[in-house]
Design a protein around this motif. Structure first.
Motif, PDB file in Angstrom:
ATOM      1  N   LYS A  78       0.838  -1.228   0.000  1.00 31.74           N
ATOM      2  CA  LYS A  78       0.000   0.000   0.000  1.00 31.74           C
ATOM      3  C   LYS A  78       0.867   1.271   0.000  1.00 31.74           C
ATOM      4  CE  LYS A  78      -0.459  -0.073   5.091  1.00 31.74           C
ATOM      5  NZ  LYS A  78       0.961   0.240   5.163  1.00 31.74           N
ATOM      6  N   ASN A  79       2.111   1.124   0.484  1.00 34.02           N
ATOM      7  CA  ASN A  79       2.968   2.320   0.567  1.00 34.02           C
ATOM      8  C   ASN A  79       3.968   2.416  -0.583  1.00 34.02           C
ATOM      9  OD1 ASN A  79       4.018   0.010   1.730  1.00 34.02           O
ATOM     10  ND2 ASN A  79       5.281   1.075   3.200  1.00 34.02           N
ATOM     11  N   ILE A  80       3.815   1.539  -1.575  1.00 28.95           N
ATOM     12  CA  ILE A  80       4.685   1.639  -2.755  1.00 28.95           C
ATOM     13  C   ILE A  80       4.359   2.916  -3.514  1.00 28.95           C
ATOM     14  CG2 ILE A  80       5.140   0.661  -5.068  1.00 28.95           C
ATOM     15  CD1 ILE A  80       6.669  -0.830  -3.030  1.00 28.95           C
ATOM     16  N   THR A  81       5.398   3.699  -3.798  1.00 29.77           N
ATOM     17  CA  THR A  81       5.292   4.946  -4.539  1.00 29.77           C
ATOM     18  C   THR A  81       6.062   4.774  -5.828  1.00 29.77           C
ATOM     19  OG1 THR A  81       5.189   6.184  -2.460  1.00 29.77           O
ATOM     20  CG2 THR A  81       5.817   7.415  -4.449  1.00 29.77           C
ATOM     21  N   ILE A  82       5.470   5.187  -6.948  1.00 30.71           N
ATOM     22  CA  ILE A  82       6.067   4.898  -8.249  1.00 30.71           C
ATOM     23  C   ILE A  82       6.996   6.014  -8.674  1.00 30.71           C
ATOM     24  CG2 ILE A  82       5.614   4.272 -10.636  1.00 30.71           C
ATOM     25  CD1 ILE A  82       4.456   2.310  -8.484  1.00 30.71           C
TER      26      ILE A  82
END
Ligand code: G3P
Length: 217
Positions: A78-82
């Motif tokens: 959920k905290n993956i930032t692209i």
């Protein structure tokens, strides 16, 4: 100021988290290439260590491919930032991803003009690189100061992550400039802690405490 750690090395991340200072993690293909395991395995482990934003970079050069990669990366946690490199195709991808509420970090930003466009495209974060500019005998932090002013002038929500940090003064300068975040290599985090006068003071206190404990009255 928030501090992210700029590494894909889970041992470094674990140690830095134990200091109580880590608000997020940034990775990139180069950092991931240094570690064992697939990028997915590494990112899953990092997600288990840090609750804050964790940047993972796309490598496609066309917006369609970037968006496809991003949607897959976003499933990891959920905290993956692209992380999307600054380009016209990157801006198209960021525009689409921001409409899908997928956090993006527009990276390889080197100018205030790039920063303005990234914010308008809806980037959640931008990563202006300072060390690589310094390496070319220019003042990388100047752009950061200009970007902070521009973002404040117009109330942009995009957060500035000062990246490509080479030494402790980059962290101090980022804070003085009012940047939201500094993403810091583990080696620099270790340097931030140290001061010779602190070491001298600790040694003297220990020596003097020896005298205290030897006293019988
Ligand atoms: O997050 C970007 C950073 O890892 C780039 O650092 O040292 O390759 O310029 P560097």
């Amino acid at each position: 100021m928030k501090i992210f750690i700029d590494t894909a090395n889970v041992s470094e991340i674990r140690e830095a988290v134990s200091l109580g200072i880590i608000d997020g993690v940034t990775t990139n293909p180069t950092l991931l290439s240094k570690e064992k395991g697939t990028f997915r395995e590494i990112l899953i482990e990092i997600c288990s260590l840090v609750d804050g934003p964790i940047s993972a970079e796309v490598v496609s050069e066309q917006s369609e491919g970037m968006v496809e990669e991003a949607r897959e990366l976003a499933k990891i946690g959920k905290n993956i930032t692209i992380k999307v490199p600054m380009s016209t195709e990157g801006m198209k991808a960021v525009t689409i991803l921001s409409q899908e509420s997928i956090w993006t970090n527009m990276t390889l930003v080197f100018s205030p003009s790039q920063a303005i466009l990234a914010a308008k495209a809806g980037a959640r974060f931008i990563s202006p690189f300072v060390g690589r500019v310094d390496d070319m005998s220019h003042f990388g932090m100047d752009s950061v100061r200009q970007i902070v002013t521009i973002y404040e002038n117009y109330g942009f929500d995009t957060e500035i992550i000062v990246a490509s940090i080479r030494h402790p003064l980059h962290v101090v300068e980022a804070a003085l400039a009012g940047a939201h975040i500094a993403t810091v290599p583990f080696k620099v985090i270790q340097q931030l802690v140290k001061h010779p006068l602190t070491d001298i003071g600790i040694k003297r206190f220990q020596e003097d405490w020896e005298k205290v404990t030897k006293k019988t009255s």
